[in-house]
Motif scaffolding. Structure first.
Motif, PDB file in Angstrom:
ATOM      1  N   VAL A 165      19.007 -13.300  -9.680  1.00  0.00           N
ATOM      2  CA  VAL A 165      17.825 -12.539 -10.087  1.00  0.00           C
ATOM      3  C   VAL A 165      18.059 -11.063  -9.783  1.00  0.00           C
ATOM      4  N   ASP A 166      17.785 -10.220 -10.766  1.00  0.00           N
ATOM      5  CA  ASP A 166      17.959  -8.775 -10.651  1.00  0.00           C
ATOM      6  C   ASP A 166      16.581  -8.136 -10.816  1.00  0.00           C
ATOM      7  N   ALA A 167      15.980  -7.705  -9.704  1.00  0.00           N
ATOM      8  CA  ALA A 167      14.578  -7.264  -9.696  1.00  0.00           C
ATOM      9  C   ALA A 167      14.496  -5.740  -9.821  1.00  0.00           C
ATOM     10  N   HIS A 168      13.894  -5.266 -10.900  1.00  0.00           N
ATOM     11  CA  HIS A 168      13.813  -3.839 -11.214  1.00  0.00           C
ATOM     12  C   HIS A 168      12.367  -3.396 -11.385  1.00  0.00           C
ATOM     13  N   GLU A 169      12.232  -2.135 -11.750  1.00  0.00           N
ATOM     14  CA  GLU A 169      10.930  -1.536 -12.002  1.00  0.00           C
ATOM     15  C   GLU A 169      11.091  -0.568 -13.161  1.00  0.00           C
TER      16      GLU A 169
ATOM     17  N   GLY B 192      17.160   2.960  -6.313  1.00  0.00           N
ATOM     18  CA  GLY B 192      16.357   3.310  -5.152  1.00  0.00           C
ATOM     19  C   GLY B 192      14.976   3.828  -5.474  1.00  0.00           C
ATOM     20  N   ASP B 193      14.768   4.346  -6.685  1.00  0.00           N
ATOM     21  CA  ASP B 193      13.442   4.842  -7.042  1.00  0.00           C
ATOM     22  C   ASP B 193      12.587   3.769  -7.725  1.00  0.00           C
ATOM     23  N   GLU B 194      13.062   2.537  -7.752  1.00  0.00           N
ATOM     24  CA  GLU B 194      12.267   1.403  -8.232  1.00  0.00           C
ATOM     25  C   GLU B 194      11.824   0.629  -6.986  1.00  0.00           C
TER      26      GLU B 194
ATOM     27  N   GLY C 257       5.984   0.525 -12.693  1.00  0.00           N
ATOM     28  CA  GLY C 257       6.213   1.328 -11.499  1.00  0.00           C
ATOM     29  C   GLY C 257       4.934   1.681 -10.777  1.00  0.00           C
ATOM     30  N   THR C 258       5.064   1.886  -9.458  1.00  0.00           N
ATOM     31  CA  THR C 258       3.896   2.227  -8.645  1.00  0.00           C
ATOM     32  C   THR C 258       4.066   3.589  -7.969  1.00  0.00           C
ATOM     33  N   ASP C 259       5.228   3.845  -7.404  1.00  0.00           N
ATOM     34  CA  ASP C 259       5.521   5.124  -6.735  1.00  0.00           C
ATOM     35  C   ASP C 259       4.512   5.467  -5.646  1.00  0.00           C
ATOM     36  N   GLY C 260       4.009   4.448  -4.979  1.00  0.00           N
ATOM     37  CA  GLY C 260       3.234   4.681  -3.773  1.00  0.00           C
ATOM     38  C   GLY C 260       1.746   4.836  -3.948  1.00  0.00           C
ATOM     39  N   THR C 261       1.285   5.478  -5.020  1.00  0.00           N
ATOM     40  CA  THR C 261      -0.146   5.706  -5.190  1.00  0.00           C
ATOM     41  C   THR C 261      -0.542   5.448  -6.637  1.00  0.00           C
ATOM     42  N   PHE C 262      -1.849   5.467  -6.900  1.00  0.00           N
ATOM     43  CA  PHE C 262      -2.365   5.132  -8.228  1.00  0.00           C
ATOM     44  C   PHE C 262      -2.055   6.214  -9.253  1.00  0.00           C
ATOM     45  N   VAL C 263      -1.906   5.763 -10.508  1.00  0.00           N
ATOM     46  CA  VAL C 263      -1.836   6.693 -11.635  1.00  0.00           C
ATOM     47  C   VAL C 263      -2.922   6.288 -12.647  1.00  0.00           C
ATOM     48  N   ARG C 264      -3.270   7.256 -13.501  1.00  0.00           N
ATOM     49  CA  ARG C 264      -4.285   6.980 -14.525  1.00  0.00           C
ATOM     50  C   ARG C 264      -3.601   6.482 -15.791  1.00  0.00           C
ATOM     51  N   GLN C 265      -4.086   5.355 -16.318  1.00  0.00           N
ATOM     52  CA  GLN C 265      -3.551   4.813 -17.569  1.00  0.00           C
ATOM     53  C   GLN C 265      -4.301   5.442 -18.736  1.00  0.00           C
TER      54      GLN C 265
ATOM     55  N   LEU D 238       0.828  -1.208   0.000  1.00  0.00           N
ATOM     56  CA  LEU D 238       0.000   0.000   0.000  1.00  0.00           C
ATOM     57  C   LEU D 238       0.860   1.255   0.000  1.00  0.00           C
ATOM     58  N   TRP D 239       2.005   1.191   0.701  1.00  0.00           N
ATOM     59  CA  TRP D 239       2.933   2.310   0.752  1.00  0.00           C
ATOM     60  C   TRP D 239       4.332   1.731   0.906  1.00  0.00           C
ATOM     61  N   PRO D 240       5.353   2.335   0.273  1.00  0.00           N
ATOM     62  CA  PRO D 240       6.691   1.736   0.298  1.00  0.00           C
ATOM     63  C   PRO D 240       7.218   1.522   1.715  1.00  0.00           C
TER      64      PRO D 240
END
Length: 317
Positions: free
Chosen positions: A227-231, A115-117, A309-317, A26-28
């Protein structure tokens, strides 16, 4: 969607959502929550050993979590020595056959080198809980046959800088524009470490303390899987190896074979759930300094994952 459909768990192992300030995803997850949770899990479970392998430039400890069956955990040192022997090019065929029959495989999984992923750390914590507490047959079979090494946060300095921005620019009424500051932050963002260095270019340069510690672990443990996990951008879906050409001609053929094996299995799982993804449509296997590329030059199956990416909250597609 449950993380593991039909999963059963040892209730004596703390679950993330019973422990953390916000439900996982829900939040990072913040660093000051991450480390106490990992310490509690490692204290509660005989499947988990927590090892500090260094500190960031801002003084945050970096950790490996070794997760396997209790029997494998008790024999970690001897198993590491045997795996090192297995990696010796001078080993005889008879020894090789015996080792392959008896030894668990080793998998190294690293999360959020940028860090921003941010989703990688949270996904890594959910995996830690699954392996530490899961009592279903599939999980226990993995633990019997694999030593899993998890680095839950590869770049905590960059991540903390970025999550602080998301918190600062957040609002009670969310802005669904994915270009808004509450989804992106401001310069210097969080991709790099304390010195704003891109740690996913450093695997052969070895200029940063975070990289040196990880490379020492991988060289010490000789994993068969990395495994290299990115966003990636929030307007994307999900991708996994293999990449497209050009693929560096120094990579062994067996790595290319396993690319296809893993890709087919992962695609089947995604198709079963109706989740969109793509593979084979990006260039990432020529430069040897990426986390999913560097290990492949000595025969490791290195897999890149990138999720939207999520960045904490929803975005509009």
């Amino acid at each position: 969607v449950p993380f593991y459909p039909g999963g059963t768990y040892d209730r004596s192992i703390p679950a993330p959502n019973e422990y953390l300030q916000h439900p996982l995803g829900l939040w990072p997850l913040r660093y000051h929550e991450l480390i106490p949770y990992l310490e509690d899990v490692s204290s509660a479970s005989d499947r988990v050993v927590m090892e500090e392998f260094g500190k960031t430039y801002e003084g945050r400890p970096l950790f490996n979590l070794f997760i396997s069956s209790p029997d494998n955990i008790r024999k970690l040192d001897s198993l590491r020595e045997a795996v090192a022997r297995l990696a010796n090019l001078e080993i005889s065929q008879a020894e090789l056959d015996a080792y392959v029959a008896d030894l668990p495989a080793v998998a190294w999984l690293g999360y959020s080198i940028h860090g921003d992923e941010i989703s990688g750390v949270d996904a890594g914590i959910r995996l830690v809980y699954q392996l530490a507490a899961g009592t279903d047959e599939a999980t226990t079979k993995i633990l019997d046959n694999v030593i899993v090494i998890v680095v839950p946060s590869e770049n905590p300095d960059g991540r903390e800088r970025y999550v602080s921005m998301l918190q600062t620019y957040n609002s009670h009424v969310p802005n669904y524009n994915r270009r808004a500051m509450q989804h992106r932050g401001v310069w210097p963002w969080g991709r790099g470490n304390h010195y704003l260095f891109d740690l996913n270019r450093d695997w052969i340069l070895l200029t940063q303390t975070e990289t040196i510690g990880k490379v020492k672990t991988i060289q010490k443990w000789n994993p068969q899987l990395v495994v290299d996990a990115h966003e990636m951008g929030s307007n994307a879906t999900f991708l996994f190896s293999p990449p497209r050409q050009p693929i560096n001609y120094n990579i062994p053929d067996n790595v290319l074979k396993w690319y296809d094996t893993f890709a087919a299995d992962q695609a089947e799982a995604f198709d079963r759930n109706g989740w969109p993804y793509y593979t084979g449509e990006w260039n990432d296997q020529w430069y040897p300094g990426y986390g999913s590329a560097w290990p492949t030059y000595f025969g490791v199956v290195g897999i890149l994952y990138e999720m939207a990416g999520t960045d904490g909250t929803f975005v509009r597609q």
